[in-house]
Each structure stands twice: as C-alpha cells, then as structure tokens.
Design a protein around this motif. Structure first.
Motif, PDB file in Angstrom:
ATOM      1  N   LEU A  40     146.618  63.473 -43.559  1.00  0.00           N
ATOM      2  CA  LEU A  40     146.491  62.953 -42.059  1.00  0.00           C
ATOM      3  C   LEU A  40     146.396  61.262 -42.513  1.00  0.00           C
ATOM      4  CD1 LEU A  40     145.875  63.319 -39.514  1.00  0.00           C
ATOM      5  CD2 LEU A  40     143.643  62.991 -39.713  1.00  0.00           C
ATOM      6  N   PRO A  45     148.483  61.363 -37.205  1.00  0.00           N
ATOM      7  CA  PRO A  45     148.718  62.662 -36.678  1.00  0.00           C
ATOM      8  C   PRO A  45     150.441  63.299 -35.997  1.00  0.00           C
ATOM      9  CG  PRO A  45     148.231  61.061 -35.082  1.00  0.00           C
ATOM     10  CD  PRO A  45     148.305  60.603 -36.816  1.00  0.00           C
ATOM     11  N   ASP A  46     151.368  62.319 -35.786  1.00  0.00           N
ATOM     12  CA  ASP A  46     152.231  63.391 -35.826  1.00  0.00           C
ATOM     13  C   ASP A  46     153.321  64.621 -36.428  1.00  0.00           C
ATOM     14  OD1 ASP A  46     153.197  61.337 -33.580  1.00  0.00           O
ATOM     15  OD2 ASP A  46     153.917  60.372 -34.819  1.00  0.00           O
ATOM     16  N   VAL A  48     150.919  67.008 -37.563  1.00  0.00           N
ATOM     17  CA  VAL A  48     149.808  68.299 -36.804  1.00  0.00           C
ATOM     18  C   VAL A  48     150.769  68.332 -35.265  1.00  0.00           C
ATOM     19  CG1 VAL A  48     147.565  68.319 -35.399  1.00  0.00           C
ATOM     20  CG2 VAL A  48     147.683  67.095 -37.324  1.00  0.00           C
ATOM     21  N   THR A  49     151.289  66.736 -34.233  1.00  0.00           N
ATOM     22  CA  THR A  49     151.830  67.247 -33.387  1.00  0.00           C
ATOM     23  C   THR A  49     152.992  68.381 -33.750  1.00  0.00           C
ATOM     24  OG1 THR A  49     150.964  65.781 -32.286  1.00  0.00           O
ATOM     25  CG2 THR A  49     152.814  66.583 -31.034  1.00  0.00           C
ATOM     26  N   LEU A  60     142.338  70.928 -38.338  1.00  0.00           N
ATOM     27  CA  LEU A  60     141.636  70.084 -39.016  1.00  0.00           C
ATOM     28  C   LEU A  60     140.998  69.394 -39.768  1.00  0.00           C
ATOM     29  CD1 LEU A  60     143.675  66.684 -39.189  1.00  0.00           C
ATOM     30  CD2 LEU A  60     142.339  66.633 -36.823  1.00  0.00           C
ATOM     31  N   ALA A  78     141.226  65.276 -31.518  1.00  0.00           N
ATOM     32  CA  ALA A  78     141.720  66.341 -32.319  1.00  0.00           C
ATOM     33  C   ALA A  78     142.241  67.214 -31.240  1.00  0.00           C
ATOM     34  CB  ALA A  78     140.520  66.553 -32.737  1.00  0.00           C
ATOM     35  N   LEU A  81     145.061  66.687 -29.724  1.00  0.00           N
ATOM     36  CA  LEU A  81     146.773  67.272 -30.319  1.00  0.00           C
ATOM     37  C   LEU A  81     146.625  68.946 -30.964  1.00  0.00           C
ATOM     38  CD1 LEU A  81     146.119  64.557 -33.372  1.00  0.00           C
ATOM     39  CD2 LEU A  81     147.901  64.897 -32.403  1.00  0.00           C
TER      40      LEU A  81
END
Length: 231
Positions: A40, A45-46, A48-49, A60, A78, A81
C-alpha cells in the motif's frame, strides 16, 4: 464455500509491477488478495482499485491502532475503495474496535477483523511488553473483546483456531496467516500450521504468501494449496 474463496494470497511486494505480475500469473485461479502496509505504501490505493476493478476481493491488512476517530476515517476510506476486509488491532481496545465496526456499517460488504496476537510473537514477546499469560490466553481474551465490539471476525494463527471455535462458535470469520505447506519454512511465523490443518480446525480463510508468490509457477502452487484443502 468454494475452496478458491477460502485462500487469500498475500501480495507482500515492494512495488506495483511485482504485484501485478503475480496477479497476472494467477489469473482466474485466485479470487482474493491481501494488500498490506508494504504494498500500500509503495503502490498507493490505486492498486487496490485495480484489483477490485478486476473482480477480486481485497483484504486490506492495515492493523489499525490509532485514536477511534482516525480509525473510523481509515475504515471509511477502505470501504470507499471497495475492499472486503480490513484489520484493526485488538490490543487497541474496545473503543477502537467499536469505532471501526460503526464506520463499516455504511459499507455492507466490508468486514472488520480484529488482529489478536501477531503470528511472529511468542509468550516471551508478550512478557517483554508487560502482558502476563501465554499467547493462547491473550488470543482468547482479545477475541472475546472483539466479539463484544461487534467485529465480524479475527486474525489468529493456525494453532489458535480450534480454541477460538470452541470458545466462540461458528459465527466469526477466522482468517489465519502463517500457513505453509508441509516441508516449507515457516519464515518469521512462531505459531505456523498447514492450510489443511487450519481449515480442519475451523478457519474460514487462510492467507498464503511465499508458498505461492515465490514459486516458479504461482498458479500451480495455488492449485496445490487448493487441492490440499479438498482432501
């Protein structure tokens, strides 16, 4: 439950390119990934997307341990996302865990999991930080507190699962890191176990890392883990 839904692959990578390579190699075999602090921080966070957009579930693993307001804000982020699970530190106490659970209510697919005792910790480590009793006793203590807070499940070692199921029943999710195939090194995990043993004891999900991600053929290694759960 389909065994593929019980296996979470830990993307413990230090860059996005390495993580994407593993996801590509696993293809449709793997449905669930763990993103921890290392990835991370490196990829943001991109990433995760990116996983969610591919139809993957994301665990996460933030181990949130902050003032309740900050924990609630992180949980909401979170949820936005699209992750399926996020972790909060059980040692943070009832206020922190309750704040996480309350923040998650706006996201019906988001489950809050309380970390009990990190799988690398021993009884001696707990003594060093002023906690009396064994790791097994601390796991049960924090698990009961997490239940009081309304957490959906727990993070615990494979060796803790049977006692947790006996004490808490069938309802909570129990996610077990520290699983390795027979003959593999347990690495830094002090309380490891095999995938089959963890599931047989009552784990709802297992987290596998290097066993799959560092294999010459990650997809074949994933299938080997999956086959072991079906025997």
């Amino acid at each position: 439950m389909d065994t593929r839904d019980q296996i979470i692959v830990a993307l413990d990578c230090d860059d996005r390119a390495g993580a994407e390579r593993i996801v590509g190699q696993l293809g449709e075999e793997c449905r669930f990934y763990k993103v921890g602090l290392e990835l991370l921080t490196a990829a943001g966070p991109d990433f995760v997307t990116f996983l969610v957009a591919q139809g993957k579930e994301v665990f996460l693993d933030l181990k949130l341990f902050e003032i309740p307001n900050s924990v609630a804000g992180a949980v909401r982020a979170a949820g936005t996302l699209g992750v399926s699970m996020v972790t909060v530190h059980g040692m943070g106490g009832l206020g922190i865990m309750t704040a996480a659970v309350e923040a998650a209510r706006a996201f019906p697919g988001l489950r809050i999991l309380a970390l009990t005792v990190v799988t690398s910790m021993t009884d001696e480590d707990l003594t060093d930080i002023g906690i009396g009793g064994s790791a097994a006793e601390q796991v049960l203590r924090l698990a009961r507190l997490a239940g009081k807070a309304g957490c959906h499940g727990l993070i615990a070692s494979p060796q803790d699962v049977a006692a947790l199921r006996s004490a808490l029943g069938a309802d909570p999710l129990i996610v077990t890191p520290g699983v390795t195939l027979p003959g593999d090194s347990p690495a830094e995990h002090a309380r490891p176990g095999t995938p089959r043993a963890a599931i047989a004891a009552g784990a709802s999900h297992i987290v596998v890392g290097r066993t799959v991600t560092r294999a010459p053929d990650p997809a074949a290694a994933f299938r080997l883990v999956r086959a072991g759960l079906s025997r």
